[in-house]
Scaffold this motif. Structure first.
Motif, PDB file in Angstrom:
ATOM      1  N   HIS A 569       0.809  -1.215   0.000  1.00  0.00           N
ATOM      2  CA  HIS A 569       0.000   0.000   0.000  1.00  0.00           C
ATOM      3  C   HIS A 569       0.845   1.269   0.000  1.00  0.00           C
ATOM      4  CE1 HIS A 569      -3.807  -2.199   1.638  1.00  0.00           C
ATOM      5  NE2 HIS A 569      -3.586  -2.416   0.368  1.00  0.00           N
ATOM      6  N   ASN A 570       2.055   1.188   0.498  1.00  0.00           N
ATOM      7  CA  ASN A 570       2.927   2.365   0.552  1.00  0.00           C
ATOM      8  C   ASN A 570       3.885   2.415  -0.625  1.00  0.00           C
ATOM      9  OD1 ASN A 570       1.828   3.335   3.001  1.00  0.00           O
ATOM     10  ND2 ASN A 570       3.095   1.899   4.153  1.00  0.00           N
ATOM     11  N   HIS A 571       3.480   1.818  -1.726  1.00  0.00           N
ATOM     12  CA  HIS A 571       4.287   1.841  -2.954  1.00  0.00           C
ATOM     13  C   HIS A 571       5.663   1.235  -2.696  1.00  0.00           C
ATOM     14  CE1 HIS A 571       5.559   2.952  -6.903  1.00  0.00           C
ATOM     15  NE2 HIS A 571       6.405   3.867  -6.509  1.00  0.00           N
ATOM     16  N   THR A 572       5.658   0.004  -2.254  1.00  0.00           N
ATOM     17  CA  THR A 572       6.917  -0.671  -1.928  1.00  0.00           C
ATOM     18  C   THR A 572       7.150  -1.895  -2.804  1.00  0.00           C
ATOM     19  OG1 THR A 572       5.765  -1.877  -0.155  1.00  0.00           O
ATOM     20  CG2 THR A 572       6.971   0.118   0.462  1.00  0.00           C
ATOM     21  N   ASP A 573       6.686  -1.851  -4.029  1.00  0.00           N
ATOM     22  CA  ASP A 573       6.976  -2.933  -4.968  1.00  0.00           C
ATOM     23  C   ASP A 573       8.486  -2.980  -5.176  1.00  0.00           C
ATOM     24  OD1 ASP A 573       7.462  -4.471  -7.323  1.00  0.00           O
ATOM     25  OD2 ASP A 573       5.380  -4.176  -7.935  1.00  0.00           O
ATOM     26  N   PRO A 574       9.143  -4.090  -4.840  1.00  0.00           N
ATOM     27  CA  PRO A 574      10.607  -4.132  -4.945  1.00  0.00           C
ATOM     28  C   PRO A 574      11.125  -4.006  -6.369  1.00  0.00           C
ATOM     29  CG  PRO A 574       9.720  -6.316  -4.516  1.00  0.00           C
ATOM     30  CD  PRO A 574       8.589  -5.357  -4.335  1.00  0.00           C
ATOM     31  N   TYR A 575      10.286  -4.293  -7.347  1.00  0.00           N
ATOM     32  CA  TYR A 575      10.725  -4.228  -8.734  1.00  0.00           C
ATOM     33  C   TYR A 575      10.330  -2.916  -9.411  1.00  0.00           C
ATOM     34  CZ  TYR A 575      11.889  -9.117  -8.104  1.00  0.00           C
ATOM     35  OH  TYR A 575      12.442 -10.296  -7.652  1.00  0.00           O
ATOM     36  N   TYR A 576       9.933  -1.939  -8.604  1.00  0.00           N
ATOM     37  CA  TYR A 576       9.709  -0.593  -9.118  1.00  0.00           C
ATOM     38  C   TYR A 576      10.645   0.315  -8.334  1.00  0.00           C
ATOM     39  CZ  TYR A 576       6.942   2.852 -11.700  1.00  0.00           C
ATOM     40  OH  TYR A 576       6.533   3.831 -12.581  1.00  0.00           O
ATOM     41  N   ASN A 577      10.287   1.553  -8.085  1.00  0.00           N
ATOM     42  CA  ASN A 577      11.163   2.450  -7.329  1.00  0.00           C
ATOM     43  C   ASN A 577      10.299   3.465  -6.609  1.00  0.00           C
ATOM     44  OD1 ASN A 577      12.968   4.853  -6.766  1.00  0.00           O
ATOM     45  ND2 ASN A 577      14.490   3.480  -7.665  1.00  0.00           N
ATOM     46  N   ILE A 578      10.582   3.670  -5.351  1.00  0.00           N
ATOM     47  CA  ILE A 578       9.759   4.519  -4.502  1.00  0.00           C
ATOM     48  C   ILE A 578       9.782   5.975  -4.936  1.00  0.00           C
ATOM     49  CG2 ILE A 578      11.526   5.090  -2.793  1.00  0.00           C
ATOM     50  CD1 ILE A 578       9.341   4.508  -0.636  1.00  0.00           C
ATOM     51  N   ASN A 579      10.754   6.363  -5.749  1.00  0.00           N
ATOM     52  CA  ASN A 579      10.835   7.747  -6.230  1.00  0.00           C
ATOM     53  C   ASN A 579       9.889   8.027  -7.393  1.00  0.00           C
ATOM     54  OD1 ASN A 579      13.206   8.940  -4.672  1.00  0.00           O
ATOM     55  ND2 ASN A 579      14.118   7.080  -5.489  1.00  0.00           N
ATOM     56  N   LEU A 580       9.287   6.990  -7.938  1.00  0.00           N
ATOM     57  CA  LEU A 580       8.408   7.156  -9.086  1.00  0.00           C
ATOM     58  C   LEU A 580       6.964   7.325  -8.643  1.00  0.00           C
ATOM     59  CD1 LEU A 580      10.092   4.473 -11.352  1.00  0.00           C
ATOM     60  CD2 LEU A 580      10.412   6.954 -11.431  1.00  0.00           C
ATOM     61  N   ASP A 581       6.215   8.078  -9.416  1.00  0.00           N
ATOM     62  CA  ASP A 581       4.849   8.462  -9.077  1.00  0.00           C
ATOM     63  C   ASP A 581       3.945   7.235  -8.950  1.00  0.00           C
ATOM     64  OD1 ASP A 581       2.340   9.564  -8.840  1.00  0.00           O
ATOM     65  OD2 ASP A 581       2.522  10.899 -10.572  1.00  0.00           O
ATOM     66  N   PRO A 582       3.375   6.986  -7.760  1.00  0.00           N
ATOM     67  CA  PRO A 582       2.526   5.804  -7.568  1.00  0.00           C
ATOM     68  C   PRO A 582       1.134   5.949  -8.170  1.00  0.00           C
ATOM     69  CG  PRO A 582       2.584   7.086  -5.555  1.00  0.00           C
ATOM     70  CD  PRO A 582       3.555   7.745  -6.513  1.00  0.00           C
ATOM     71  N   GLU A 583       0.847   7.096  -8.752  1.00  0.00           N
ATOM     72  CA  GLU A 583      -0.468   7.310  -9.364  1.00  0.00           C
ATOM     73  C   GLU A 583      -0.403   7.292 -10.884  1.00  0.00           C
ATOM     74  OE1 GLU A 583      -3.160   7.338  -7.521  1.00  0.00           O
ATOM     75  OE2 GLU A 583      -1.897   7.156  -5.740  1.00  0.00           O
ATOM     76  N   SER A 584       0.761   7.004 -11.431  1.00  0.00           N
ATOM     77  CA  SER A 584       0.941   7.059 -12.884  1.00  0.00           C
ATOM     78  C   SER A 584       1.475   5.739 -13.421  1.00  0.00           C
ATOM     79  CB  SER A 584       1.912   8.191 -13.252  1.00  0.00           C
ATOM     80  OG  SER A 584       2.211   8.168 -14.632  1.00  0.00           O
ATOM     81  N   CYS A 585       0.832   5.234 -14.478  1.00  0.00           N
ATOM     82  CA  CYS A 585       1.343   4.038 -15.147  1.00  0.00           C
ATOM     83  C   CYS A 585       2.526   4.362 -16.049  1.00  0.00           C
ATOM     84  CB  CYS A 585       0.234   3.375 -15.969  1.00  0.00           C
ATOM     85  SG  CYS A 585      -1.039   2.590 -14.961  1.00  0.00           S
ATOM     86  N   ILE A 586       2.685   5.613 -16.402  1.00  0.00           N
ATOM     87  CA  ILE A 586       3.855   6.058 -17.151  1.00  0.00           C
ATOM     88  C   ILE A 586       4.926   6.445 -16.145  1.00  0.00           C
ATOM     89  CG2 ILE A 586       4.766   7.826 -18.704  1.00  0.00           C
ATOM     90  CD1 ILE A 586       2.019   7.957 -20.001  1.00  0.00           C
ATOM     91  N   PRO A 587       6.086   5.789 -16.144  1.00  0.00           N
ATOM     92  CA  PRO A 587       7.101   6.093 -15.139  1.00  0.00           C
ATOM     93  C   PRO A 587       7.526   7.558 -15.188  1.00  0.00           C
ATOM     94  CG  PRO A 587       7.633   4.049 -16.273  1.00  0.00           C
ATOM     95  CD  PRO A 587       6.507   4.688 -17.032  1.00  0.00           C
ATOM     96  N   ARG A 588       7.324   8.230 -14.093  1.00  0.00           N
ATOM     97  CA  ARG A 588       7.775   9.603 -13.957  1.00  0.00           C
ATOM     98  C   ARG A 588       8.052   9.867 -12.490  1.00  0.00           C
ATOM     99  NH1 ARG A 588       1.931  12.300 -15.475  1.00  0.00           N
ATOM    100  NH2 ARG A 588       0.873  11.929 -13.487  1.00  0.00           N
ATOM    101  N   ARG A 589       8.932  10.815 -12.226  1.00  0.00           N
ATOM    102  CA  ARG A 589       9.343  11.065 -10.853  1.00  0.00           C
ATOM    103  C   ARG A 589       8.198  11.702 -10.070  1.00  0.00           C
ATOM    104  NH1 ARG A 589      12.890  13.960  -7.239  1.00  0.00           N
ATOM    105  NH2 ARG A 589      14.541  12.575  -6.509  1.00  0.00           N
ATOM    106  N   ARG A 590       7.988  11.209  -8.881  1.00  0.00           N
ATOM    107  CA  ARG A 590       6.906  11.746  -8.069  1.00  0.00           C
ATOM    108  C   ARG A 590       7.255  13.165  -7.607  1.00  0.00           C
ATOM    109  NH1 ARG A 590       5.341   8.996  -2.834  1.00  0.00           N
ATOM    110  NH2 ARG A 590       5.898   6.964  -3.658  1.00  0.00           N
ATOM    111  N   ASN A 591       6.229  13.994  -7.425  1.00  0.00           N
ATOM    112  CA  ASN A 591       6.423  15.339  -6.903  1.00  0.00           C
ATOM    113  C   ASN A 591       6.451  15.292  -5.387  1.00  0.00           C
ATOM    114  OD1 ASN A 591       6.381  16.816  -9.393  1.00  0.00           O
ATOM    115  ND2 ASN A 591       4.189  16.416  -9.507  1.00  0.00           N
ATOM    116  N   GLY A 592       7.277  16.148  -4.802  1.00  0.00           N
ATOM    117  CA  GLY A 592       7.309  16.260  -3.348  1.00  0.00           C
ATOM    118  C   GLY A 592       8.107  15.155  -2.719  1.00  0.00           C
TER     119      GLY A 592
END
Length: 592
Positions: A569-592
């Motif tokens: 729930h806290n966007h901790t998929d090990p095969y993704y990255n916590i710096n990427l926007d958890p609301e976007s299917c297109i990889p982009r850096r999260r704001n804030g």
């Protein structure tokens, strides 16, 4: 207010750094206003410091002392003084103080380089001069010979460390006692402007075999380095790749720090600026992968080059004749069923398979005519009655009981095969020891991506990453969709699982009715010590949900999925990255 601050920071940076302005004008010319604004929006996701041009970070204040000594290895050859000075200054600026910098000059012919090194007066910096040029592997081994640290870190002679890099490594080691550690990275140009951040996944062996995504900052126990035999000159150009592959066989714990701790200098001669500047590295990388495969898969796994530089495609042998059972639930929609069966039969190059069509309460006469035609036309097609209320899991479990194959491919009826080797690839990976579930690249009718792996935590649930993007190779801010990699899950629209794996982890959970059980069985495989794989060379069209309303999802599926995703729930998929926007299917850096 924050957006205004970012805008003025970018404007000030363009004034202070003319190269940024020139590159912006060139990007506008080549990509148009829409592409330029999109690029600026991506860059605006970073806080830019107008004074330094760096992505602004807020590390813990130092200085820090600790009981771990880091030995930073730096091979040097004919680097300009200003670049090596910046590199060394970034080491001196570390907030963690227990370090030594071990420099080996590989017989530089530039007197400027050698004179600079001779004049270094610092007790923490050790320099050795090679009498004969031996190449980067030998020079780095010579630098390692000066090292006394517990951990070795690799650094090029023109790159830059973030001030808190060593402290972040120190904290990770104290937490996990990792054998190997790596961080995220970006590129820095000659004006000290940062761009193209790469936010990497946690360790993925399948991804590493396809691409040296580890990059920098890379550190490891000195004892592991020595036990692995150090660098080998025959792999110059991809010497880090070769070493990483060999060390991965011995390492018990490989940790990833999801922070940009290293900046790779973009100079005209560097691979960062121009991947084609070191073509020999491509061949060396291929040989490194093949040697690893020969040592782990003596039965004959093989690697080959791809259209993308420094990207490799690994194939695995099927050791004994293995039959594949395609399990396909359907209800009416005879046109879709005809199309998918025809594409399988006409395009698939796998020699031994059956197709089990699970008829879930079809009513139209045209459907029954279709069933009859397909079974008469193809001896390996069989229709099985499934006269119960729709339950995706129950239908597939019924298919398992009727199937005779060694590998099950669970497949929707609204698909079309693109690549003839799709079944072979799914089968060889599903049968590979240690593999759970395998999926492929599914495209919408317009050729954009429908599925290239599932990320848990996207939108609070799970979704297909890269959805809606073009299936092209790229490398920022996340891993390319065109490289084989490990994933937490793949879609049930097309997933392969071996019979042996099903017997080990169990069938689909029939408490799920419409959706969710495909992700659940993938997570269950991981919890049983297996890895799931996405293969972009398995290509099919997916005319998504043409045979079922995607909105028709019962509440129980949401309830069960919520429980299933509780650890994500806290966007901790090990095969993704916590710096990427958890609301976007297109990889982009999260704001804030």
């Amino acid at each position: 207010m924050a957006k205004m601050r970012k805008f003025f920071a970018m404007a000030w940076l363009c004034i202070r750094r003319p190269g940024t302005l020139f590159k912006g004008i060139k990007y506008l010319k080549n990509n148009g206003i829409k592409g330029f604004l999109s690029n600026m929006k991506s860059r605006a996701a970073f806080e830019v410091s107008p004074e330094s041009g760096q992505w602004e970070v807020k590390p813990e204040k130092g200085p820090f002392h600790g009981d771990i000594l880091f030995s930073i290895l730096m091979p040097v050859y004919n680097v300009e003084e200003k670049w090596i000075r910046k590199a060394i200054d970034s080491v001196k600026a570390q907030t963690y103080l227990e370090w030594e910098l071990c420099i080996a000059d590989d017989c530089s012919t530039k007197e400027e380089t050698r004179e600079f090194l001779r004049n270094i007066k610092d007790e923490q910096i050790h320099v050795t001069f090679l009498e004969k040029n031996g190449g980067i592997s030998r020079a780095t081994n010579e630098a390692a010979g000066l090292a006394k640290g517990d951990y070795i870190l690799l650094m090029d002679n023109d790159d830059v460390l973030a001030p808190h890099a060593l402290y972040e490594f120190y904290k990770e080691i104290k937490k996990s006692d990792a054998d190997i550690i790596y961080s995220d990275q970006d590129i820095i140009d000659q004006y000290d402007c940062h761009r193209e951040p790469l936010h990497k996944p946690d360790f993925s062996m399948d991804l590493l075999l396809g691409q040296m995504y580890i990059g920098h900052l890379l550190g490891f126990k000195r004892s592991l380095f020595e036990a692995s035999g150090g660098f080998r000159s025959e792999f110059n150009g991809s010497q880090d790749y070769d070493l990483m592959l060999r060390m991965s066989r011995r390492a018990e714990k490989i940790a990833h720090i999801p922070k940009i701790l290293y900046s790779w200098r973009d100079l005209p001669s560097s691979t960062a600026a121009n991947p084609e500047s070191k073509p020999y590295a491509q061949t060396a990388g291929l040989r490194a992968v093949q040697e690893y495969l020969d040592s782990v898969y003596p039965e004959g796994a093989s690697a080959s080059e791809t259209e993308a530089l420094f990207v490799y495609d690994v194939r695995y042998p099927v050791m004994k004749p293995a039959k594949v059972s395609v399990i396909m639930p359907t209800k009416d929609h005879a046109d879709l069923l005809r199309a998918v069966i025809k594409s399988i039969e006409e395009k698939t190059d796998y020699p031994d398979y059956e197709i089990l069509i699970l008829d879930n309460n079809s009513k139209e006469q045209e459907t029954f005519r279709c069933f009859k035609e397909l079974q008469e036309a193809y001896s390996n097609v069989k229709v099985i009655d499934a006269p119960f209320k729709f339950n995706w899991s129950k239908l597939n479990n019924l298919g398992i009981t009727k199937a005779s194959g060694d590998v099950f491919i669970f497949m929707n009826n609204d698909m079309e095969v693109i690549s003839p080797e799709w079944m072979q690839r799914l089968a060889e990976k599903a049968l590979r020891k240690g593999t759970g579930v395998v999926g492929g690249l599914l495209l919408y009718e317009d050729g954009t991506i429908q599925h290239a792996g599932v990320v848990t935590g996207i939108g609070g649930w799970a979704d297909h990453i890269f959805k809606g993007m073009k299936p092209v190779h790229y490398g920022s801010p996340f891993i390319s969709p065109m490289v084989t990699r490990n994933v937490t899950a793949v879609t049930g629209a097309c997933m392969a699982i071996s019979r042996e794996t099903i017997e080990r982890i169990g069938n689909f959970d029939e408490e799920f009715i419409v959706c969710g059980s495909d992700i659940e069985i993938c997570i269950r495989a991981i919890n049983r010590g297996l890895v799931n794989v996405y293969d972009p060379y398995v290509k099919l069209y997916h005319y998504e949900s043409k045979s079922r309303d995607a909105r028709d999802i019962p509440e129980v599926d949401f309830q069960l999925s919520y429980q299933m995703y509780k650890n994500y729930h806290n966007h901790t998929d090990p095969y993704y990255n916590i710096n990427l926007d958890p609301e976007s299917c297109i990889p982009r850096r999260r704001n804030g």
